[in-house]
Design a protein around this motif. Sequence first.
Motif, mmCIF file in Angstrom:
data_model
loop_
_atom_site.group_PDB
_atom_site.id
_atom_site.type_symbol
_atom_site.label_atom_id
_atom_site.label_comp_id
_atom_site.label_asym_id
_atom_site.label_seq_id
_atom_site.Cartn_x
_atom_site.Cartn_y
_atom_site.Cartn_z
ATOM 1 N N GLY A 95 0.840 -1.190 0.000
ATOM 2 C CA GLY A 95 0.000 0.000 0.000
ATOM 3 C C GLY A 95 0.879 1.245 0.000
ATOM 4 O O GLY A 95 1.881 1.297 0.705
ATOM 5 N N VAL A 96 0.534 2.200 -0.839
ATOM 6 C CA VAL A 96 1.271 3.469 -0.863
ATOM 7 C C VAL A 96 0.290 4.581 -0.528
ATOM 8 O O VAL A 96 -0.704 4.772 -1.224
ATOM 9 C CB VAL A 96 1.890 3.729 -2.251
ATOM 10 C CG1 VAL A 96 2.631 5.066 -2.256
ATOM 11 C CG2 VAL A 96 2.814 2.593 -2.639
ATOM 12 N N VAL A 136 3.956 -6.778 -12.348
ATOM 13 C CA VAL A 136 3.469 -5.775 -11.408
ATOM 14 C C VAL A 136 2.086 -5.278 -11.794
ATOM 15 O O VAL A 136 1.838 -4.977 -12.964
ATOM 16 C CB VAL A 136 4.391 -4.538 -11.376
ATOM 17 C CG1 VAL A 136 4.043 -3.652 -10.192
ATOM 18 C CG2 VAL A 136 5.839 -4.950 -11.342
ATOM 19 N N ALA A 137 1.209 -5.191 -10.816
ATOM 20 C CA ALA A 137 -0.085 -4.551 -11.058
ATOM 21 C C ALA A 137 -0.235 -3.368 -10.108
ATOM 22 O O ALA A 137 0.224 -3.432 -8.965
ATOM 23 C CB ALA A 137 -1.214 -5.539 -10.837
ATOM 24 N N VAL A 138 -0.837 -2.303 -10.615
ATOM 25 C CA VAL A 138 -1.058 -1.115 -9.793
ATOM 26 C C VAL A 138 -2.545 -0.791 -9.797
ATOM 27 O O VAL A 138 -3.186 -0.821 -10.844
ATOM 28 C CB VAL A 138 -0.287 0.100 -10.351
ATOM 29 C CG1 VAL A 138 -0.569 1.348 -9.518
ATOM 30 C CG2 VAL A 138 1.211 -0.184 -10.402
ATOM 31 N N ILE A 139 -3.071 -0.516 -8.615
ATOM 32 C CA ILE A 139 -4.422 0.051 -8.535
ATOM 33 C C ILE A 139 -4.273 1.449 -7.952
ATOM 34 O O ILE A 139 -3.748 1.613 -6.851
ATOM 35 C CB ILE A 139 -5.343 -0.782 -7.629
ATOM 36 C CG1 ILE A 139 -5.525 -2.180 -8.224
ATOM 37 C CG2 ILE A 139 -6.699 -0.096 -7.470
ATOM 38 C CD1 ILE A 139 -6.333 -3.104 -7.336
ATOM 39 N N ALA A 140 -4.666 2.454 -8.733
ATOM 40 C CA ALA A 140 -4.512 3.840 -8.283
ATOM 41 C C ALA A 140 -5.898 4.420 -8.044
ATOM 42 O O ALA A 140 -6.713 4.462 -8.955
ATOM 43 C CB ALA A 140 -3.772 4.656 -9.325
ATOM 44 N N GLU A 149 -5.886 -2.568 5.938
ATOM 45 C CA GLU A 149 -6.632 -3.822 5.867
ATOM 46 C C GLU A 149 -6.410 -4.552 4.561
ATOM 47 O O GLU A 149 -6.643 -5.740 4.448
ATOM 48 C CB GLU A 149 -8.134 -3.537 6.034
ATOM 49 C CG GLU A 149 -8.468 -3.003 7.409
ATOM 50 C CD GLU A 149 -9.910 -2.555 7.486
ATOM 51 O OE1 GLU A 149 -10.733 -3.034 6.680
ATOM 52 O OE2 GLU A 149 -10.211 -1.723 8.369
ATOM 53 N N LEU A 150 -5.973 -3.818 3.549
ATOM 54 C CA LEU A 150 -5.831 -4.421 2.231
ATOM 55 C C LEU A 150 -4.424 -4.903 1.935
ATOM 56 O O LEU A 150 -4.220 -5.865 1.220
ATOM 57 C CB LEU A 150 -6.215 -3.399 1.150
ATOM 58 C CG LEU A 150 -7.665 -2.961 1.122
ATOM 59 C CD1 LEU A 150 -7.855 -1.855 0.109
ATOM 60 C CD2 LEU A 150 -8.551 -4.149 0.784
ATOM 61 N N ALA A 151 -3.425 -4.171 2.461
ATOM 62 C CA ALA A 151 -2.055 -4.420 2.040
ATOM 63 C C ALA A 151 -1.281 -5.232 3.066
ATOM 64 O O ALA A 151 -1.600 -5.237 4.245
ATOM 65 C CB ALA A 151 -1.357 -3.087 1.799
ATOM 66 N N ASP A 152 -0.245 -5.919 2.569
ATOM 67 C CA ASP A 152 0.643 -6.648 3.473
ATOM 68 C C ASP A 152 1.592 -5.680 4.164
ATOM 69 O O ASP A 152 2.085 -5.944 5.252
ATOM 70 C CB ASP A 152 1.489 -7.652 2.673
ATOM 71 C CG ASP A 152 0.632 -8.697 1.994
ATOM 72 O OD1 ASP A 152 -0.464 -8.981 2.513
ATOM 73 O OD2 ASP A 152 1.056 -9.219 0.939
ATOM 74 N N LEU A 153 1.844 -4.582 3.462
ATOM 75 C CA LEU A 153 2.876 -3.674 3.922
ATOM 76 C C LEU A 153 2.509 -2.281 3.416
ATOM 77 O O LEU A 153 2.121 -2.122 2.268
ATOM 78 C CB LEU A 153 4.171 -4.163 3.280
ATOM 79 C CG LEU A 153 5.505 -3.558 3.616
ATOM 80 C CD1 LEU A 153 6.550 -4.637 3.414
ATOM 81 C CD2 LEU A 153 5.793 -2.392 2.733
ATOM 82 N N ILE A 207 -1.102 -0.737 -4.258
ATOM 83 C CA ILE A 207 -2.328 0.048 -4.125
ATOM 84 C C ILE A 207 -1.945 1.478 -3.775
ATOM 85 O O ILE A 207 -1.322 1.726 -2.737
ATOM 86 C CB ILE A 207 -3.214 -0.469 -2.962
ATOM 87 C CG1 ILE A 207 -3.271 -1.988 -2.916
ATOM 88 C CG2 ILE A 207 -4.603 0.161 -3.011
ATOM 89 C CD1 ILE A 207 -3.922 -2.610 -4.085
ATOM 90 N N GLU A 208 -2.286 2.403 -4.654
ATOM 91 C CA GLU A 208 -2.020 3.812 -4.353
ATOM 92 C C GLU A 208 -3.319 4.481 -3.933
ATOM 93 O O GLU A 208 -4.281 4.519 -4.691
ATOM 94 C CB GLU A 208 -1.431 4.515 -5.582
ATOM 95 C CG GLU A 208 -1.028 5.936 -5.260
ATOM 96 C CD GLU A 208 -0.731 6.776 -6.487
ATOM 97 O OE1 GLU A 208 -0.207 6.243 -7.483
ATOM 98 O OE2 GLU A 208 -1.043 7.978 -6.438
#
Lengths: 557, 132, 321
Positions: free
Chosen positions: C47-48, C74-78, C155-159, C141-142
């Motif tokens: 998560g960013v 790599v996949a990005v969700i912005a 809650e969504l990201a590992d880090l 995830i941005e």
Amino acid sequence: MSTQDKLEQKKKQWEQNTLNKALSKFPERKTEFTTGSSLPVDRIYTPPQDCQEKYVEDLSFPGEYPYTRGIQPTMYRGRLWTMRQYAGFGTAEESNQRYKYLLEQGQTGLSVAFDLPTQIGYDSDDDHSLGEVGKVGVAIDTLEDMEILFEGIPLQKVSTSMTINAPASILLAMYMAVGDKQGVNNTQLKGTIQNDILKEYIARGTYIFPPEPSMRLITNIFEFCSEHVPKFNTISISGYHIREAGSTAVQEVAFTIADGIEYVKSAIKTGLDVDSFAGRLSFFFNAHNDLLEEVAKFRAARRIWAKVMKEKFHAQNQKSLLLRFHTQTGGSTLTAQQPDNNIVRVTIQTLAAVLGGTQSLHTNSRDEALALPSEQSVRIALRTQQIVAHESGVINSVDPLGGSYYIEHLTDEIERQVWEYLDHIEKIGGMVEAINKGFIQKEIQDAAYHYQQDIENSERIVVGVNKFTVEEAPPKDLLKVDPQLRKIQVTKIDKIKQNRDNLQVKNNLKELRSAAEHKSKNLMPYILDSVRVYATLGEICTVLRDVFGEYQESIVL
Amino acid sequence: MSSKNVRILIAKPGLDGHDRGAKYIARALKDNGYEVIYTGLRQTPESIVQTAIQEDVDFVGLSLLSGAHNELFPKVVELLKQNQAEDIIVFGGGVIPEEDIPALNQQGIKAIFTPGTPIKDVVSFIEKNRKT
Amino acid sequence: MKLIQGILQGKVRPLAKAISLVEDNLIDKEELIDQLYPHTGKAAIWGVTGPPGAGKSTLVDKLIDRERSQDHRVAVIAIDPSSPFTGGALLGDRLRMQRHSLDPQVFIRSMASRGHLGGVSWGCSDAIKILDAAGFNTIIIETIGVGQTEIEVVELADLVMLVLAPGMGDEIQAMKAGVMEIGDLFVINKKDLPGSEKLKAEIEYVLNLSSDNPEQLPPVILASAQKSEGIDELWKKLSTKYQQLVKSGYLSARRKERIKKELSRIILYKVHHLLDKKIALQDNIDNWAEQVYLKKDMPYTMVNKQINRFKKEMRLDDSKN
């Protein structure tokens, strides 16, 4: 009772008696009146309080600080402005023909438009150039194209303005090389390169490299030209495109001057003396339809720049304080509907530029909202300037609108709002950071959005677009660029690559690369060496891209 | 809560940097309730098509002022077809001469909006052509 | 489902279509997700987050480079906000990553927050499952900017990495109040700007105060995404941190926690909908409000009356079954 009090009293009486009577019978058309850039406009302006003192301090005389009334004491009574029509399309041969035609018609300076691949540093045979070769200007790949472009035009006799930014150093080098071949000394070359990268990031979009190396290239040019090409304007700091992108008049002046401040800072940082280059800085503004607002804008810009140079940078030479500017009439004000109406718009804008004291002027052609201008349209545009110059009489007195209560009010108001922007930009950390943050782009976008909304809601009338419309047949006789042009250019490149000394090209490009890697080196001599052996524009830019990287657009939506 | 939102890609193919129109249309479409993705300048037809597919848009709007529309617009349609995405509807805008429009329509560009087109015309085009 | 085959084969169009399906919250999505679920769990999810203007997208763009250098997919969700008035959205984050658009191993998807009821996390968490099943090694995830969603990204990201930049005074003060705790890693972007060192010191100070274990403080890294500086260090720290999470068993704990939260959220959401239908709130609320307005009924009397009616109906349902 003082004169000022008498005036105030008289005004109150007028409002109570004459005005209110009139208003009760005939209310005004709108509750609020504004300029084209949405500045509020009062019903009437009266002499300000400290009229005489203000005159000496804020206006003074033409040719004297703060230059509000003009940069020369006699202005057009001495010499008319330079009539300079921006032109260029297709091949160098075709553009050469157009230049010769314009010079025959009485034009006094050349202005070269380059196609987009040239402006972004791609050769015509590059994949990126698909569909773009020769479309919005002339395609230049090598020195050979430049030789053809100026064939039969003696460079010591014309002044040439080149709309080129990211690769300005390369095109300037080519121009110098053409001069050499014609036997014209570099010191005799006159003209301007646009060379204004900051407004490319903001509004025009033909950037290549990130800000830091771009600023280096620009200061390299300042330094090199002050010694070798002293009559050339090394930059044309441009508000034109900022306005085209939808800014207000205030923003146009504010962001252009903020760009100017950044260039001066950057040159001083590399160790140049302010007076060694500041006299060669020139400006480029837009002229829109709100005649009086535009005149005030030019006057305000002159005053602000003089103050900036004197107070912020402590320039000593008078020339360093002068805001000399080129004007182009507003492309975005032209309509595709009823295109002949554009002649009238251009006339108003011409008046704005001349009453504002421009040093040179390009007038747009009526068909530019549709396509590249035809020869006939270009002639009408040039004639418009000539009619204003020779028939209207506005040139006979210097700054003829100076002293108009309204004009002086607008000039002061624009200046005030510009300083507000300049202070804010300074606080953000200067223009480069303001651009990186997207602040400037956002301000312009918001202004453009509201302007367009006003048109959509018919709060603003554009004749022929949202009112007074007619059914029209599609326009005929539009200029078309030959779609085969790319092939012609590609063949030329192939031929040159076969015939030039390729070992020499490779060597010179290698030296350019190693110079680019050393931040303290001036790149101009290396670029000159490369163009002289017919390295292509694309080859030179590829070397610089490798070393400098490419700019990544930064906008806030 | 389930609903099909219309997604639109606004893209600038070619090299021209005049993005006033593209940004205006992007923002105006947003204000009309659509989800708009904006690519920025200098997009190749290939990258526009890949973006359209990844973003699963319903429409692609192309904006171009340099005169390269006859080459670049049809290329986008053609590449969509090659990628089995011909259901994505392509429209265009910019300085485009009237006489070029029939040929562009024929090559699969569903509509061309020239300067001065009110936004409501674009919206009604989208409403007419959207998947329900 | 054909869609599922396509996704498992890593095909772009089915993948993109499937994400629309979960975004639009269409009923088919449940089957889709359940069938894909066995194939998930392999991707690392980053998560960013951070305030707008901190340079998140540019940073993600540079992280994609590093991941690609390892041959990772790599996949990005912005995520960008939807307008609460029109429902429209202007999605501009991918602009800064657009140079990856032709790399078939990179998938970028812009998502509008679509407002309410945990909308972001709902569409987003299913989208992550789809991308995970499609075999991406890394999913980034941005988030929008500082606010409630930032908490949800945990809650969504590992880090989670928190991106900050100097000169954003107010935002950072606000962050210290709570959002600081969510960062596994802190990035001070735009390190060339004045104040970056000071900001780093401040963050470290606050982290120190709130930590029980000063040995294990989250790293704070200075970087300039635009100039590609500090990215290698950041990326290395990210990888180390991730390895730590895996080894310490903390990752699986986090993931279990995530499933717990997600299940409760979905259950509550569905129950809420069922209830809504059962008591026909939308149909009756005007009438009930009118009664209370006219003081024919008191507020709590009205509420309890409706609840009792509902309970009775439920018992009726039970006895029918």
